[in-house]
Design a protein around this motif. Structure first.
Motif, PDB file in Angstrom:
ATOM      1  N   UNK A 237      -7.531   6.090  -5.730  1.00 23.23           N
ATOM      2  CA  UNK A 237      -6.437   6.658  -4.937  1.00 23.23           C
ATOM      3  C   UNK A 237      -5.927   5.583  -3.984  1.00 23.23           C
ATOM      4  N   UNK A 238      -4.765   5.054  -4.320  1.00 22.58           N
ATOM      5  CA  UNK A 238      -4.169   4.014  -3.488  1.00 22.58           C
ATOM      6  C   UNK A 238      -3.326   4.648  -2.389  1.00 22.58           C
ATOM      7  N   UNK A 239      -3.082   3.892  -1.338  1.00 17.98           N
ATOM      8  CA  UNK A 239      -2.245   4.375  -0.242  1.00 17.98           C
ATOM      9  C   UNK A 239      -0.866   4.767  -0.748  1.00 17.98           C
ATOM     10  N   UNK A 240      -0.345   4.007  -1.708  1.00 23.82           N
ATOM     11  CA  UNK A 240       0.978   4.321  -2.253  1.00 23.82           C
ATOM     12  C   UNK A 240       0.986   5.684  -2.935  1.00 23.82           C
ATOM     13  N   UNK A 241      -0.117   6.042  -3.618  1.00 25.04           N
ATOM     14  CA  UNK A 241      -0.198   7.349  -4.270  1.00 25.04           C
ATOM     15  C   UNK A 241      -0.133   8.475  -3.245  1.00 25.04           C
ATOM     16  N   UNK A 242      -0.891   8.321  -2.166  1.00 24.67           N
ATOM     17  CA  UNK A 242      -0.929   9.364  -1.145  1.00 24.67           C
ATOM     18  C   UNK A 242       0.413   9.476  -0.417  1.00 24.67           C
ATOM     19  N   UNK A 243       0.984   8.331  -0.074  1.00 25.23           N
ATOM     20  CA  UNK A 243       2.267   8.354   0.627  1.00 25.23           C
ATOM     21  C   UNK A 243       3.345   8.968  -0.252  1.00 25.23           C
ATOM     22  N   UNK A 244       3.295   8.663  -1.563  1.00 20.01           N
ATOM     23  CA  UNK A 244       4.275   9.236  -2.487  1.00 20.01           C
ATOM     24  C   UNK A 244       4.176  10.742  -2.557  1.00 20.01           C
ATOM     25  N   UNK A 245       2.948  11.270  -2.503  1.00 23.64           N
ATOM     26  CA  UNK A 245       2.755  12.719  -2.520  1.00 23.64           C
ATOM     27  C   UNK A 245       3.375  13.386  -1.298  1.00 23.64           C
ATOM     28  N   UNK A 246       3.430  12.658  -0.188  1.00 23.78           N
ATOM     29  CA  UNK A 246       3.997  13.203   1.050  1.00 23.78           C
ATOM     30  C   UNK A 246       5.462  12.817   1.214  1.00 23.78           C
ATOM     31  N   UNK A 247       6.011  12.084   0.213  1.00 17.96           N
ATOM     32  CA  UNK A 247       7.405  11.615   0.280  1.00 17.96           C
ATOM     33  C   UNK A 247       7.659  10.815   1.557  1.00 17.96           C
ATOM     34  N   UNK A 248       6.743   9.909   1.849  1.00 20.92           N
ATOM     35  CA  UNK A 248       6.867   9.053   3.035  1.00 20.92           C
ATOM     36  C   UNK A 248       6.650   7.603   2.643  1.00 20.92           C
ATOM     37  N   UNK A 249       7.109   6.714   3.487  1.00 21.86           N
ATOM     38  CA  UNK A 249       6.761   5.309   3.304  1.00 21.86           C
ATOM     39  C   UNK A 249       5.287   5.142   3.663  1.00 21.86           C
ATOM     40  N   UNK A 250       4.673   4.084   3.183  1.00 22.36           N
ATOM     41  CA  UNK A 250       3.253   3.875   3.472  1.00 22.36           C
ATOM     42  C   UNK A 250       3.016   3.741   4.977  1.00 22.36           C
ATOM     43  N   UNK A 251       3.929   3.077   5.668  1.00 18.68           N
ATOM     44  CA  UNK A 251       3.766   2.879   7.106  1.00 18.68           C
ATOM     45  C   UNK A 251       3.843   4.207   7.857  1.00 18.68           C
ATOM     46  N   UNK A 252       4.864   5.016   7.510  1.00 24.14           N
ATOM     47  CA  UNK A 252       5.013   6.321   8.174  1.00 24.14           C
ATOM     48  C   UNK A 252       3.835   7.229   7.840  1.00 24.14           C
ATOM     49  N   UNK A 253       3.421   7.210   6.562  1.00 20.94           N
ATOM     50  CA  UNK A 253       2.306   8.060   6.142  1.00 20.94           C
ATOM     51  C   UNK A 253       1.035   7.697   6.903  1.00 20.94           C
ATOM     52  N   UNK A 254       0.755   6.404   7.036  1.00 23.28           N
ATOM     53  CA  UNK A 254      -0.456   5.968   7.740  1.00 23.28           C
ATOM     54  C   UNK A 254      -0.432   6.424   9.189  1.00 23.28           C
ATOM     55  N   UNK A 255       0.741   6.298   9.827  1.00 23.30           N
ATOM     56  CA  UNK A 255       0.853   6.711  11.218  1.00 23.30           C
ATOM     57  C   UNK A 255       0.647   8.221  11.366  1.00 23.30           C
ATOM     58  N   UNK A 256       1.312   9.007  10.497  1.00 21.93           N
ATOM     59  CA  UNK A 256       1.167  10.464  10.556  1.00 21.93           C
ATOM     60  C   UNK A 256      -0.256  10.891  10.215  1.00 21.93           C
TER      61      UNK A 256
END
Length: 328
Positions: A237-256
């Motif tokens: 499970x890469x960060x890009x996979x998780x961020x894509x599931x939330x429809x966010x950029x990786x940076x925004x997803x990490x912060x949230x």
């Protein structure tokens, strides 16, 4: 602590208000059961209240100790069991009589706490600048009240020479057995452990028992991505996979993600994989390599490293400690 083998070591156990009965009786059961080669008790364990009168336990019934303040005057080891709601300490302020007792004992006797009994030791100043532990459920309160104590919430007990503290409830058994090993050697401790049908030494710390529930937030955010990750822990499970599931950029997803969980995505994933590995170790006979793959670690070596870091135990040691034996 060197022992005079010609007489029993004097132990006083404090029966304070709202004391936990199990922990009050524990030193007498463990230390009081130790015998020398001639069958003589190695410890004279006396349960005492400050005034010699009866004390109400946390279970709603009272005990009537045979001893009062005189038991503490010549005790070589003084043990403070837990009390409900840490009754000997209110908002960091100790019961004056208990605090005075502990300060008089400090430097003269060995002082030991079981579970939240550490609150009384800390409030009396006995733990200032020293390592200690207590029950994991009370660590946040303990740190808030006593920031000067070097608290280690992950271990079963801490031996700092003349002051010893233990973690929650049954960790008091571990500490009492440790005292036996320290005073009289492993053989005596093992004999008492066998008699009480407990392990003479438990691997790992109390972190293996800590509950870490997964939050279930509703609405927008990273909750949906986390729920999806929990269903797919066996795959990379890469960060890009998780961020894509939330429809966010990786940076925004990490912060949230960090704002919602208090952890980075990588740390959260590692913790969830450890939780899954623990459940599988407890409930299945899967070999360690297959179990590591199911939990998404990729290799048995990676899983061993993560379990050792998180709970201080190897996979096989954890399985031995937590797997129920087959019926029959």
């Amino acid at each position: 602590m060197a022992e005079d083998r010609t007489r029993a070591h004097r132990v006083a156990v404090l029966a304070g208000p709202e004391v936990i009965a199990f922990e009050l009786a524990m030193p007498g059961r463990i230390l009081g059961g130790a015998l020398d080669d001639a069958g003589r008790p190695l410890y004279d364990v006396r349960v005492a209240s400050l005034d010699g009168g009866p004390v109400r336990t946390s279970d709603g019934w009272s005990v009537a100790p045979e001893y009062g303040a005189e038991a503490f005057a010549d005790a070589e080891t003084l043990i403070v069991p837990a009390s409900r709601g840490t009754a000997t300490v209110r908002d960091g302020v100790p019961d004056p009589a208990v605090s005075s007792l502990l300060r008089r004992a400090s430097g003269r006797a060995r002082v030991v706490s079981i579970c939240t009994g550490a609150f009384a030791l800390a409030a009396a100043g006995l733990l200032d600048g020293r390592p200690a532990t207590t029950h994991w459920q009370f660590t946040h309160r303990f740190r808030r009240l006593f920031p000067q104590v070097r608290l280690n919430p992950d271990v079963l007990f801490v031996d700092d020479g003349d002051v010893l503290t233990s973690a929650g409830t049954a960790a008091g058994i571990d500490l009492c057995l440790h005292l036996l090993r320290r005073d009289h050697g492993a053989e005596v401790a093992a004999s008492v452990a066998r008699r009480n049908v407990v392990a003479p030494w438990r691997e790992g710390g109390q972190s293996q028992f800590v509950e870490r529930p997964v939050p279930h937030e509703e609405g927008p955010g990273t909750a949906a991505a986390r729920a999806w990750a929990l269903q797919n822990l066996d795959r990379p499970l890469a960060l890009a996979d998780l961020a894509g599931r939330a429809s966010m950029s990786e940076r925004t997803f990490t912060r949230r993600f960090r704002a919602e969980t208090g952890l980075s995505p990588a740390r959260w994933l590692a913790a969830r994989r450890v939780e899954l590995a623990r459940r599988l170790l407890e409930s299945t006979d899967l070999p360690v390599d297959r179990l590591a793959a199911r939990a998404g670690f990729g290799s048995a070596a990676a899983m061993r490293m993560h379990l050792s870091t998180e709970i201080g135990m190897s996979p096989l040691a954890y399985r031995r400690a937590h797997r129920a034996p087959p019926d029959g």
